[in-house]
Design a protein around this motif. Structure first.
Motif, PDB file in Angstrom:
ATOM      1  N   GLU A  53     -21.348 -40.777 -61.365  1.00 13.49           N
ATOM      2  CA  GLU A  53     -22.216 -41.648 -60.573  1.00 13.49           C
ATOM      3  C   GLU A  53     -22.003 -41.414 -59.074  1.00 13.49           C
ATOM      4  O   GLU A  53     -22.959 -41.321 -58.300  1.00 13.49           O
ATOM      5  CB  GLU A  53     -21.959 -43.105 -60.925  1.00 13.49           C
ATOM      6  CG  GLU A  53     -22.902 -44.073 -60.270  1.00 13.49           C
ATOM      7  CD  GLU A  53     -22.721 -45.495 -60.752  1.00 13.49           C
ATOM      8  OE1 GLU A  53     -23.466 -46.356 -60.253  1.00 13.49           O
ATOM      9  OE2 GLU A  53     -21.843 -45.769 -61.597  1.00 13.49           O
ATOM     10  N   LEU A  56     -23.625 -38.156 -58.125  1.00 16.90           N
ATOM     11  CA  LEU A  56     -25.081 -38.299 -58.043  1.00 16.90           C
ATOM     12  C   LEU A  56     -25.492 -38.989 -56.751  1.00 16.90           C
ATOM     13  O   LEU A  56     -26.507 -38.635 -56.146  1.00 16.90           O
ATOM     14  CB  LEU A  56     -25.614 -39.067 -59.256  1.00 16.90           C
ATOM     15  CG  LEU A  56     -25.585 -38.295 -60.572  1.00 16.90           C
ATOM     16  CD1 LEU A  56     -25.806 -39.242 -61.746  1.00 16.90           C
ATOM     17  CD2 LEU A  56     -26.622 -37.185 -60.563  1.00 16.90           C
ATOM     18  N   MET A  57     -24.712 -39.959 -56.322  1.00 17.62           N
ATOM     19  CA  MET A  57     -25.019 -40.633 -55.049  1.00 17.62           C
ATOM     20  C   MET A  57     -24.882 -39.651 -53.885  1.00 17.62           C
ATOM     21  O   MET A  57     -25.697 -39.651 -52.967  1.00 17.62           O
ATOM     22  CB  MET A  57     -24.123 -41.850 -54.858  1.00 17.62           C
ATOM     23  CG  MET A  57     -24.498 -42.984 -55.788  1.00 17.62           C
ATOM     24  SD  MET A  57     -23.487 -44.437 -55.568  1.00 17.62           S
ATOM     25  CE  MET A  57     -24.433 -45.265 -54.296  1.00 17.62           C
ATOM     26  N   SER A  61     -29.442 -38.942 -54.632  1.00 24.55           N
ATOM     27  CA  SER A  61     -30.422 -39.474 -55.568  1.00 24.55           C
ATOM     28  C   SER A  61     -31.002 -40.802 -55.095  1.00 24.55           C
ATOM     29  O   SER A  61     -32.081 -41.173 -55.507  1.00 24.55           O
ATOM     30  CB  SER A  61     -29.816 -39.617 -56.959  1.00 24.55           C
ATOM     31  OG  SER A  61     -28.746 -40.514 -56.950  1.00 24.55           O
ATOM     32  N   ALA A  66     -27.645 -44.636 -57.996  1.00 24.08           N
ATOM     33  CA  ALA A  66     -27.471 -43.269 -58.471  1.00 24.08           C
ATOM     34  C   ALA A  66     -28.338 -42.974 -59.690  1.00 24.08           C
ATOM     35  O   ALA A  66     -28.606 -41.819 -59.987  1.00 24.08           O
ATOM     36  CB  ALA A  66     -26.008 -43.030 -58.812  1.00 24.08           C
ATOM     37  N   ALA A  69     -31.218 -40.686 -62.544  1.00 30.67           N
ATOM     38  CA  ALA A  69     -31.280 -39.406 -61.844  1.00 30.67           C
ATOM     39  C   ALA A  69     -31.892 -38.403 -62.814  1.00 30.67           C
ATOM     40  O   ALA A  69     -31.361 -38.179 -63.901  1.00 30.67           O
ATOM     41  CB  ALA A  69     -29.894 -38.957 -61.407  1.00 30.67           C
ATOM     42  N   THR A  79     -35.045 -39.984 -58.327  1.00 24.06           N
ATOM     43  CA  THR A  79     -34.827 -41.213 -59.088  1.00 24.06           C
ATOM     44  C   THR A  79     -36.186 -41.782 -59.510  1.00 24.06           C
ATOM     45  O   THR A  79     -37.198 -41.094 -59.455  1.00 24.06           O
ATOM     46  CB  THR A  79     -34.028 -42.233 -58.256  1.00 24.06           C
ATOM     47  OG1 THR A  79     -34.727 -42.478 -57.039  1.00 24.06           O
ATOM     48  CG2 THR A  79     -32.636 -41.730 -57.957  1.00 24.06           C
TER      49      THR A  79
END
Length: 104
Positions: A53, A56-57, A61, A66, A69, A79
């Motif tokens: 997570e 992804l942040m 995203s 997050a 995704a 997103t």
């Protein structure tokens, strides 16, 4: 990030999600309704979910979220907002077709 890249390239459509997220549910349903069978990774059910997570942040995203995704053809698409925009303007089907996720 390496794990995300590896997982994202395993299928035409890959969605990183949380089982309790309503937007994640909506995006998964959108893909199912398009005839796509995406690979789903529920971060809240993965022992390394928090780590993914955060990655992804960092990927960008979202400013505050997050998930969901979405990766199509191994490439990060975005997103929920981005996916819905692509769907509404008709671009999503082409991306899915080009990635081999749908045939029509």
């Amino acid at each position: 990030m390496d794990r995300i890249s590896k997982l994202a390239s395993e299928k035409a459509v890959v969605i990183f999600s949380k089982s309790t997220c309503c937007m994640c549910h909506a995006i998964k349903r959108l893909f199912y309704e398009q005839g796509v069978s995406p690979m789903i990774h529920e971060l809240d059910e993965d022992t390394r979910g928090k780590e993914m997570e955060l990655a992804l942040m960092r990927l960008g995203s979202s400013r505050c979220r997050a998930v969901p995704a979405v990766f199509i053809g191994g490439k990060f698409v975005g997103t929920a907002d981005t996916v819905m925009t692509l769907h509404l303007n008709g671009s999503l089907k082409k991306l899915l077709k080009d990635a081999g996720a749908i045939w029509l």
